[in-house]
Design an enzyme around this catalytic site. Structure first.
Site, mmCIF file in Angstrom:
data_model
loop_
_atom_site.group_PDB
_atom_site.id
_atom_site.type_symbol
_atom_site.label_atom_id
_atom_site.label_comp_id
_atom_site.label_asym_id
_atom_site.label_seq_id
_atom_site.Cartn_x
_atom_site.Cartn_y
_atom_site.Cartn_z
ATOM 1 N N THR A 195 0.853 -1.202 0.000
ATOM 2 C CA THR A 195 0.000 0.000 0.000
ATOM 3 C C THR A 195 0.880 1.241 0.000
ATOM 4 O O THR A 195 0.707 2.158 -0.822
ATOM 5 C CB THR A 195 -0.932 -0.002 1.233
ATOM 6 O OG1 THR A 195 -1.775 -1.146 1.142
ATOM 7 C CG2 THR A 195 -1.777 1.252 1.309
ATOM 8 N N ASN A 202 -5.554 -9.380 -7.549
ATOM 9 C CA ASN A 202 -5.719 -10.000 -6.234
ATOM 10 C C ASN A 202 -7.067 -10.684 -6.058
ATOM 11 O O ASN A 202 -7.228 -11.509 -5.176
ATOM 12 C CB ASN A 202 -5.493 -8.973 -5.113
ATOM 13 C CG ASN A 202 -6.361 -7.760 -5.259
ATOM 14 O OD1 ASN A 202 -6.416 -7.140 -6.329
ATOM 15 N ND2 ASN A 202 -7.064 -7.387 -4.211
ATOM 16 N N GLN A 235 0.819 -9.874 -5.682
ATOM 17 C CA GLN A 235 0.243 -11.229 -5.719
ATOM 18 C C GLN A 235 1.145 -12.236 -6.424
ATOM 19 O O GLN A 235 0.879 -13.433 -6.377
ATOM 20 C CB GLN A 235 -1.133 -11.194 -6.406
ATOM 21 C CG GLN A 235 -2.213 -10.526 -5.578
ATOM 22 C CD GLN A 235 -2.616 -11.330 -4.335
ATOM 23 O OE1 GLN A 235 -2.463 -12.548 -4.279
ATOM 24 N NE2 GLN A 235 -3.124 -10.636 -3.331
ATOM 25 N N ALA A 253 5.644 -8.530 2.067
ATOM 26 C CA ALA A 253 6.188 -9.815 2.540
ATOM 27 C C ALA A 253 5.116 -10.812 2.987
ATOM 28 O O ALA A 253 5.301 -12.022 2.864
ATOM 29 C CB ALA A 253 7.163 -9.567 3.691
ATOM 30 N N HIS A 254 3.990 -10.301 3.494
ATOM 31 C CA HIS A 254 3.012 -11.240 4.065
ATOM 32 C C HIS A 254 2.226 -12.008 3.000
ATOM 33 O O HIS A 254 1.352 -12.807 3.317
ATOM 34 C CB HIS A 254 2.053 -10.511 5.011
ATOM 35 C CG HIS A 254 1.065 -9.611 4.340
ATOM 36 N ND1 HIS A 254 -0.251 -9.964 4.152
ATOM 37 C CD2 HIS A 254 1.193 -8.376 3.814
ATOM 38 C CE1 HIS A 254 -0.893 -8.972 3.556
ATOM 39 N NE2 HIS A 254 -0.037 -7.996 3.342
ATOM 40 N N CYS A 279 -9.312 -6.300 1.638
ATOM 41 C CA CYS A 279 -9.294 -4.868 1.936
ATOM 42 C C CYS A 279 -10.668 -4.236 1.782
ATOM 43 O O CYS A 279 -10.928 -3.181 2.309
ATOM 44 C CB CYS A 279 -8.321 -4.142 1.012
ATOM 45 S SG CYS A 279 -6.796 -5.015 0.787
HETATM 46 N N1 PMP Z 1 -1.674 -4.744 -4.107
HETATM 47 C C1 PMP Z 1 -2.237 -5.942 -4.208
HETATM 48 C C2 PMP Z 1 -2.409 -6.562 -5.575
HETATM 49 C C3 PMP Z 1 -2.685 -6.623 -3.074
HETATM 50 O O1 PMP Z 1 -3.245 -7.819 -3.187
HETATM 51 C C4 PMP Z 1 -2.519 -6.004 -1.810
HETATM 52 C C5 PMP Z 1 -2.999 -6.681 -0.543
HETATM 53 N N2 PMP Z 1 -4.263 -7.229 -0.628
HETATM 54 C C6 PMP Z 1 -1.906 -4.754 -1.749
HETATM 55 C C7 PMP Z 1 -1.496 -4.149 -2.924
HETATM 56 C C8 PMP Z 1 -1.680 -4.055 -0.450
HETATM 57 O O2 PMP Z 1 -0.786 -4.763 0.357
HETATM 58 P P1 PMP Z 1 -0.592 -4.392 1.886
HETATM 59 O O3 PMP Z 1 -1.962 -4.459 2.490
HETATM 60 O O4 PMP Z 1 0.308 -5.452 2.404
HETATM 61 O O5 PMP Z 1 -0.038 -3.045 1.974
#
Ligand code: PMP
Length: 382
Positions: free
Chosen positions: A72, A151, A179, A200-201, A325
């Protein structure tokens, strides 16, 4: 059978080896990487080791990696930095209409600041046509953003083709690889991107840490000010253990990726075949082959996706409707609307995403439960 987790696209559990690698950095090996004493220098060494590991994995130089709190932040910084630093070149950006909200919302923000944003829609399979992107390029275009894989519906985009033209036209290219990294090969040289984001997660590392690849020669405007960490590109004390965990997760992905992709795509295909043959009025969303090895996404007629996720949760199975999200948002997903689904079909969606520890046994139990719960929900509706 214990709880079954089939929502790896939302987040993956950390690999135990990742946690083991992180542990000393909370205790005996802690330190502020900006401190000159040995604790600080040890911390710095560990961060640079992770940076080199990540850079090597994506075909970059260590100096091109900026550690962030996740994709993000990386996406926000990539969009705003480009808008700010290239303001004299132009004020037009091209954004894929099914980007993650961290890109879309950033684009909406820059639109409010007077930039023009063109959105490119995918075809009915969720694929972006590179020609549709190229047609929108103008003399004042400063940025193209197309994610590597979606995603929600898992579709893999033709980023290499888009990157080649963006490079030739001198337009900056942002690729959100959140992804794909750790799941399929990601090489910044092959993609010809200028900016690439990751978290990383999504590949068995810890939550709250990620990175932005910034091609050499590009000036990245910081979003966080107040320190010269990350060569002045991202202020704030480093997330030391998190960055160590990210590096370890990359090492593990390097070893496991090929084998896992093969195993997961076999399970994914089994899910798709089963659902399309055994559950009436189900449709697969997203291209049948051009998709992530671990993603299956369906729309089920006469079923509310939120209800289905809730009843499956009661049986100990974690799946999702789409993006984590946007959970709790009653609006149909922008991704499903963009591929042409009606509101009802978009609201009847289900995403299954597999991971390192998914077994065939778990998948079969899930499929059996899915068939029965869909039947029950449809009966209740009648
Ligand atoms: N981009 C994509 C394609 C995602 O799938 C996600 C998480 N769902 C994000 C950005 C954002 O990642 P984070 O919540 O770890 O900041």
């Amino acid at each position: 059978m214990g709880p079954i987790y089939l929502d790896y696209a939302a987040t993956t559990p950390a690999d135990p080896l990742v946690v083991e690698a992180m542990r000393p950095f909370y205790f005996e090996r802690f330190g502020n990487a900006s401190s000159p004493h040995s604790f600080g220098q040890n911390a710095r060494g560990a961060i640079e080791h992770s940076r080199a590991t990540l850079a090597d994995f994506i075909g970059a130089k260590p100096s091109e990696i900026v550690f962030t709190s996740g994709a993000t932040e990386s996406n926000n910084q990539a969009v705003f930095s480009t808008a700010l630093s290239l303001i004299d070149k132009g004020r037009h950006v091209i954004i894929c209409a099914i980007e993650h909200h961290s890109v879309l919302e950033s684009a909406h923000r820059v639109a409010k600041l007077g930039y023009q944003v063109s959105f490119v829609k995918p075809n009915a399979d969720g694929v972006i046509d590179p020609q549709a992107v190229f047609q929108l390029i103008r003399g004042d275009t400063i940025l193209i953003a197309v994610h590597h894989a979606n995603n929600e519906i898992g579709v893999i985009q033709p980023v290499e083709e888009i990157g080649a033209v963006a490079r030739q036209k001198g337009v900056r290219f942002l690729v959100d690889a959140t992804q794909t990294l750790g799941h399929i090969p990601v090489d910044v040289r092959r993609i010809s991107c200028d900016l690439l984001s990751l978290s990383a997660h999504k590949f068995y590392g810890p939550q709250g840490v990620g990175a932005l690849y910034v091609r050499e020669g590009i000036k990245l405007e910081p979003r966080l000010h107040g320190g010269d960490q990350e060569r002045g590109r991202r202020a704030g004390t480093h997330n030391l253990a998190g960055i160590v965990g990210l590096g370890k997760a990359i090492e593990l992905s390097r070893n496991h990726m090929g084998k896992e992709a093969k195993e997961q795509s076999a399970l994914r295909d089994h899910i798709i075949d089963y659902v399309l043959t055994n559950i009436e009025n189900a449709r697969l969303n997203g291209h049948r082959q051009q998709r992530l090895p671990n993603n299956a996404h369906f729309s089920l007629e006469d079923v509310n996706g939120e209800d289905l996720v809730a009843v499956l949760d009661m049986t100990g199975i974690a799946v999702s409707q789409g993006s984590a999200c946007t959970w709790g948002v009653l609006e149909p997903s922008h991704v499903l609307k963009a591929i042409g689904l009606s509101d009802t079909l978009a609201l009847g969606s289900l995403r299954i995403s597999l991971g390192r520890w998914t077994t065939r046994e778990e998948v079969d139990y899930f499929l059996q439960q899915l068939k029965s719960k869909v039947g029950q929900l449809r009966c209740r509706k009648k």
